[in-house]
Design a protein around this motif. Structure first.
Motif, PDB file in Angstrom:
ATOM      1  N   PHE A 159       0.828  -1.203   0.000  1.00  0.00           N
ATOM      2  CA  PHE A 159       0.000   0.000   0.000  1.00  0.00           C
ATOM      3  C   PHE A 159       0.864   1.254   0.000  1.00  0.00           C
ATOM      4  CE2 PHE A 159      -3.586  -2.651   0.773  1.00  0.00           C
ATOM      5  CZ  PHE A 159      -4.677  -1.894   0.369  1.00  0.00           C
TER       6      PHE A 159
ATOM      7  N   PHE B  27       2.477   1.911  -3.371  1.00  0.00           N
ATOM      8  CA  PHE B  27       1.513   2.380  -4.371  1.00  0.00           C
ATOM      9  C   PHE B  27       0.941   3.749  -4.018  1.00  0.00           C
ATOM     10  CE2 PHE B  27       1.693  -1.843  -5.982  1.00  0.00           C
ATOM     11  CZ  PHE B  27       1.089  -1.867  -7.223  1.00  0.00           C
TER      12      PHE B  27
ATOM     13  N   SER C  47      -1.315   4.244  -1.829  1.00  0.00           N
ATOM     14  CA  SER C  47      -2.743   3.951  -1.806  1.00  0.00           C
ATOM     15  C   SER C  47      -3.342   4.114  -0.413  1.00  0.00           C
ATOM     16  CB  SER C  47      -2.938   2.510  -2.290  1.00  0.00           C
ATOM     17  OG  SER C  47      -4.271   2.249  -2.579  1.00  0.00           O
TER      18      SER C  47
ATOM     19  N   PRO D 128      -3.383  -3.478  -3.597  1.00  0.00           N
ATOM     20  CA  PRO D 128      -3.400  -2.865  -4.934  1.00  0.00           C
ATOM     21  C   PRO D 128      -3.227  -3.848  -6.092  1.00  0.00           C
ATOM     22  CG  PRO D 128      -2.219  -1.449  -3.422  1.00  0.00           C
ATOM     23  CD  PRO D 128      -2.529  -2.717  -2.672  1.00  0.00           C
TER      24      PRO D 128
ATOM     25  N   ARG E 243      -6.709  -5.816  -6.918  1.00  0.00           N
ATOM     26  CA  ARG E 243      -7.963  -5.082  -7.131  1.00  0.00           C
ATOM     27  C   ARG E 243      -8.650  -5.487  -8.428  1.00  0.00           C
ATOM     28  NH1 ARG E 243      -5.652   0.647  -4.918  1.00  0.00           N
ATOM     29  NH2 ARG E 243      -5.752   0.040  -2.739  1.00  0.00           N
TER      30      ARG E 243
END
Length: 126
Positions: free
Chosen positions: A24, A27, A29, A106, A109
């Protein structure tokens, strides 16, 4: 879709928790359903935090009673996502977040994981 197991996280998943968090962060994110994992480097600190959130007598004053789940792919024991069920609202949750927070890794997804697991938990909501 591969078979997933939904469970409360334990220290046996520490390496996977670290890997999940690092993905995460790399990314850039959002980690909305991960109950402060973004700011906690040590998985044991995070596990203690979510344990505190699961008991009314240990919930910090500005937070709410909640239950944190991970969903793990059975074929490789990889954490695919997390779901945080908040048992009631405070002002912030009522305005901005809601009862369910979820995050999907990520790289995993757009495979239907969040939808499938949120549906499994919907019967637990007040």
């Amino acid at each position: 879709m591969e078979k997933l197991t939904l469970m409360v996280p334990t220290k046996e998943f520490n390496n996977e928790i670290i890997s999940f968090r690092e993905e995460f962060l790399s990314f850039g994110s959002s980690m909305d359903g991960c109950s402060s994992l973004k700011r906690m480097n040590n998985p044991n600190d995070w596990l203690k935090h979510i344990e505190d959130l699961s008991k009314i007598e240990t919930v910090p004053e500005n937070l709410v009673l909640s239950t944190q789940f991970i969903y793990v792919r059975e074929s490789d024991n990889q954490i695919i996502g997390m779901i945080d069920i908040r048992h009631y609202f405070n002002d912030f949750l009522e305005k901005y977040a809601g009862n369910i927070g979820y995050a999907v890794r990520p790289t995993e997804r757009r495979k239907g994981y969040a939808k499938k697991n949120a549906a499994r938990l919907s019967h637990l909501l007040p």
